[in-house]
Design a protein around this motif. Structure first.
Motif, mmCIF file in Angstrom:
data_model
loop_
_atom_site.group_PDB
_atom_site.id
_atom_site.type_symbol
_atom_site.label_atom_id
_atom_site.label_comp_id
_atom_site.label_asym_id
_atom_site.label_seq_id
_atom_site.Cartn_x
_atom_site.Cartn_y
_atom_site.Cartn_z
ATOM 1 N N GLY A 65 0.815 -1.215 0.000
ATOM 2 C CA GLY A 65 0.000 0.000 0.000
ATOM 3 C C GLY A 65 0.846 1.262 0.000
ATOM 4 N N LEU A 66 1.887 1.301 0.835
ATOM 5 C CA LEU A 66 2.764 2.481 0.881
ATOM 6 C C LEU A 66 3.516 2.667 -0.434
ATOM 7 N N ALA A 67 3.954 1.556 -1.036
ATOM 8 C CA ALA A 67 4.722 1.641 -2.296
ATOM 9 C C ALA A 67 3.845 2.043 -3.477
ATOM 10 N N THR A 68 2.521 1.900 -3.326
ATOM 11 C CA THR A 68 1.604 2.285 -4.407
ATOM 12 C C THR A 68 0.791 3.530 -4.038
ATOM 13 N N ASN A 69 1.356 4.312 -3.134
ATOM 14 C CA ASN A 69 0.812 5.649 -2.811
ATOM 15 C C ASN A 69 -0.608 5.614 -2.254
ATOM 16 N N CYS A 70 -0.929 4.548 -1.515
ATOM 17 C CA CYS A 70 -2.278 4.406 -0.966
ATOM 18 C C CYS A 70 -2.421 5.130 0.368
ATOM 19 N N GLU A 71 -3.672 5.458 0.691
ATOM 20 C CA GLU A 71 -4.021 5.866 2.050
ATOM 21 C C GLU A 71 -4.208 4.590 2.869
ATOM 22 N N ILE A 72 -3.677 4.578 4.080
ATOM 23 C CA ILE A 72 -3.807 3.406 4.940
ATOM 24 C C ILE A 72 -4.995 3.598 5.878
ATOM 25 N N ASN A 73 -5.914 2.633 5.867
ATOM 26 C CA ASN A 73 -7.015 2.638 6.839
ATOM 27 C C ASN A 73 -6.481 2.090 8.159
ATOM 28 N N GLN A 74 -6.316 2.964 9.146
ATOM 29 C CA GLN A 74 -5.700 2.535 10.394
ATOM 30 C C GLN A 74 -6.658 1.745 11.285
ATOM 31 N N GLN A 96 -12.201 -8.522 2.875
ATOM 32 C CA GLN A 96 -12.482 -7.178 3.405
ATOM 33 C C GLN A 96 -13.308 -6.415 2.376
ATOM 34 N N LEU A 97 -14.508 -5.992 2.763
ATOM 35 C CA LEU A 97 -15.349 -5.200 1.865
ATOM 36 C C LEU A 97 -15.534 -3.777 2.383
ATOM 37 N N TYR A 98 -15.979 -3.660 3.625
ATOM 38 C CA TYR A 98 -16.396 -2.348 4.121
ATOM 39 C C TYR A 98 -15.214 -1.472 4.532
ATOM 40 N N LEU A 99 -14.208 -2.073 5.163
ATOM 41 C CA LEU A 99 -13.048 -1.298 5.625
ATOM 42 C C LEU A 99 -11.757 -2.015 5.219
ATOM 43 N N PRO A 100 -11.379 -1.924 3.933
ATOM 44 C CA PRO A 100 -10.133 -2.559 3.482
ATOM 45 C C PRO A 100 -8.917 -1.819 4.046
ATOM 46 N N ILE A 101 -7.762 -2.460 4.003
ATOM 47 C CA ILE A 101 -6.576 -1.884 4.620
ATOM 48 C C ILE A 101 -6.021 -0.678 3.856
ATOM 49 N N CYS A 102 -6.192 -0.635 2.533
ATOM 50 C CA CYS A 102 -5.624 0.466 1.729
ATOM 51 C C CYS A 102 -6.661 0.987 0.734
ATOM 52 N N ARG A 103 -6.613 2.291 0.483
ATOM 53 C CA ARG A 103 -7.510 2.901 -0.501
ATOM 54 C C ARG A 103 -6.810 4.042 -1.219
ATOM 55 N N HIS A 104 -7.359 4.389 -2.394
ATOM 56 C CA HIS A 104 -7.024 5.633 -3.110
ATOM 57 C C HIS A 104 -5.522 5.795 -3.381
ATOM 58 N N GLY A 105 -4.938 4.782 -4.039
ATOM 59 C CA GLY A 105 -3.535 4.868 -4.424
ATOM 60 C C GLY A 105 -3.373 5.048 -5.927
ATOM 61 N N TRP A 106 -2.151 4.937 -6.380
ATOM 62 C CA TRP A 106 -1.876 5.027 -7.819
ATOM 63 C C TRP A 106 -0.465 4.529 -8.119
ATOM 64 N N LYS A 117 1.484 7.996 -17.369
ATOM 65 C CA LYS A 117 0.058 8.013 -17.017
ATOM 66 C C LYS A 117 -0.117 7.375 -15.652
ATOM 67 N N LYS A 118 -0.963 7.972 -14.822
ATOM 68 C CA LYS A 118 -1.268 7.410 -13.520
ATOM 69 C C LYS A 118 -2.490 6.495 -13.628
ATOM 70 N N VAL A 119 -2.337 5.286 -13.108
ATOM 71 C CA VAL A 119 -3.466 4.363 -13.007
ATOM 72 C C VAL A 119 -3.875 4.322 -11.546
ATOM 73 N N GLY A 120 -5.129 4.667 -11.273
ATOM 74 C CA GLY A 120 -5.607 4.717 -9.898
ATOM 75 C C GLY A 120 -5.816 3.334 -9.305
ATOM 76 N N ILE A 121 -5.575 3.221 -8.006
ATOM 77 C CA ILE A 121 -5.873 1.997 -7.262
ATOM 78 C C ILE A 121 -7.045 2.304 -6.339
ATOM 79 N N HIS A 122 -8.162 1.654 -6.577
ATOM 80 C CA HIS A 122 -9.362 1.891 -5.777
ATOM 81 C C HIS A 122 -9.160 1.425 -4.340
ATOM 82 N N GLU A 123 -8.624 0.193 -4.221
ATOM 83 C CA GLU A 123 -8.361 -0.336 -2.879
ATOM 84 C C GLU A 123 -7.434 -1.533 -2.953
ATOM 85 N N ILE A 124 -6.853 -1.863 -1.807
ATOM 86 C CA ILE A 124 -6.132 -3.131 -1.621
ATOM 87 C C ILE A 124 -6.723 -3.764 -0.372
#
Length: 480
Positions: A65-74, A96-106, A117-124
């Motif tokens: 998640g950190l290497a793909t620029n994600c926000e971490i759900n703590q 994990q559906l409702y509260l996955p560990i990572c969101r909003h990366g690229w 080009k940036k490809v967005g990551i919805h979640e991990i």
């Protein structure tokens, strides 16, 4: 005039993590064991068994998640995804559906036109793998192997930001290298440790509304993914051109037939009746935990390329090719540390090693020779103990059997012949046997000298020092 269509692609990438044990039990994750030998009551879904989360799974998910620029759900949770299928022993999958560990990366890729080009990551999210069905056509039955059941996965869900197969492959390559450099997975598609499902739709060019998507499964190589994308794109356009609608469904790609078939209608989240897993506590990730994982992140490919060019003076092409595999990069660095000849090491890896890999039908990760043997070979060439022609044949032995080059050269009598008397006798014999070439040289044909040098090297079975042979041949020709 026919309509123009745009393809819209998003990926769900499943990655088996490189933990020694499964996500919720202590069974081995090792690939290839006898069926149902890496199992216990937890991963076979026995009543009353309770899952216990493997901490290393969270560490790997955080690192990716950190290497793909994600926000971490703590504060994240596990949910039960309910479905009945023989390879799913509990009749639900812990995911994990409702509260996955990572969101909003690229991640950033390079498009076919060379534009970034940036490809967005919805979640991990973290989840457990299912078992494996083995269809026995001879006995006309299906068997279940639960060794893979409970192997930890992360699922990386992209945004629908890709528009063609080239962008998809670039994205997958980028993800694979990031994960391999982190040590989170070997990402071997052929062993199923990296799997991609392709969600694809088409729409009229210029439209902002998404078309109906299908999901393509059974894709176990980048080539199969590219073919599946092109095949599904054509199929959907043909349906629209015929006035038919595209049905939301999951399709199975058959790479041998280069066609797909419908497996089932595409489910949505409500079809799985997700609810929070009552047996697993929420995962609370502290700032300190995130800071520690971030501090432990290794040097990734982009930084390696820059360092190789700055520290070792490698051209961009060399740095790019060597870092295209973590295994190759590690081999390069370890060899350079032993011989301090970065460009020489680069040349052997990029030219001879890549040639032999292609000839043997091997992957870069299959290279098994030791850095010390390659470093010793380079030192022997630089010390004029062997010439480059001999070195190439010795390298083949190193590549195939990891031989000690010094022992091999001694055993096979391959050291350079520096005995000037022996070389003069060989040159004399060659000149006596080729009077026409001598005459041609006297008449200004420089290539004749090359022929005589080659004949001398042949007479010495390739073991002579080419520079010395050149000098002696020139000396002989000057007095003819």
């Amino acid at each position: 005039m026919s309509k123009q269509y745009e393809t819209v692609i998003g990926l769900e990438v499943h990655v088996e993590l490189a933990t020694k044990t499964k996500i919720f039990c202590s069974c081995s994750t090792e690939f290839g064991g006898a069926p149902n030998t890496h199992t216990c009551p937890v991963c076979t879904g026995m009543p009353g068994s309770l899952p216990v989360l493997n901490r290393q799974v969270v560490e790997y998910a955080l690192a990716v998640g950190l290497a793909t620029n994600c926000e971490i759900n703590q504060y994240c949770k596990f949910d039960r995804k309910n479905y009945f299928y023989p390879d799913n022993p509990q009749n639900y999958q812990i995911s994990q559906l409702y509260l996955p560990i990572c969101r909003h990366g690229w991640v950033e890729i390079e498009t076919p036109s060379g534009v970034a080009k940036k490809v967005g990551i919805h979640e991990i999210h973290m989840e457990e793998d299912a078992g494996k069905l083995i269809h026995d056509e001879w006995e006309d039955c299906s068997l279940v192997d639960y060794n893979r059941s409970g192997v930890p996965l992360i699922e990386i869900v992209s945004e629908p930001d890709m528009r063609n197969a080239q962008e998809v492959i670039a994205y997958l390559e980028k993800l694979r290298l990031i994960i391999q450099y982190l040590g989170a997975s070997d990402c071997k598609l052929q062993e199923g440790s990296m799997r991609a499902d392709v969600n694809l739709s088409v729409r009229e060019a210029g439209s902002r509304e998404l078309g109906t998507r299908t999901e393509m499964k059974n894709l176990n190589s980048f080539k199969a993914i590219a073919r599946a994308i092109e095949g599904e794109r054509k199929r959907q356009i043909e349906r629209l051109e015929e006035g038919k609608r595209v049905i939301q469904e999951t399709r199975r790609w058959d790479d041998n037939k280069e066609s797909s078939r419908a497996m089932r209608s595409k489910e949505d989240a409500q079809d799985y009746r997700y609810f929070p897993d009552p047996d697993l506590a929420p995962v609370v990730i502290s700032d300190e935990w995130i800071a520690r994982v971030r501090a432990q992140q290794p040097e990734l490919r982009t930084e390696k390329i820059s360092r190789y060019m700055a520290e070792y003076g490698l051209p961009a092409y060399d740095a790019d090719l060597i870092t295209s595999s973590k295994h190759m990069a590690d081999l390069f660095e370890e060899t350079v540390a032993l011989c301090n000849r970065p460009k020489e090491v680069s040349n052997w890896l990029m030219v001879e090693a890549m040639r032999l890999l292609k000839e043997q039908g091997m992957d870069v990760d299959d290279i098994r020779f030791s850095p010390s043997n390659l470093a010793a070979l380079i030192a022997m060439v630089e010390g004029s103990e062997i010439n480059r022609t001999v070195a190439k044949s010795v390298f083949e032995e190193i590549f195939m059997n990891d031989v000690d080059p010094r022992a091999y050269v001694t055993e096979h009598g391959l050291k350079v012949v520096n005995d000037e008397g022996a070389l003069k006798r060989a040159v004399e014999d060659v000149i006596a046997a080729n009077p026409q070439s001598v005459e041609d040289y006297k008449n200004g044909k420089e290539r004749a000298m090359g022929f005589l040098v080659g004949q001398t090297m042949r007479a010495m079975k390739g073991k002579a020092d080419p520079a010395m042979v050149n000098r002696i041949v020139k000396e002989f020709l000057s007095v003819q």
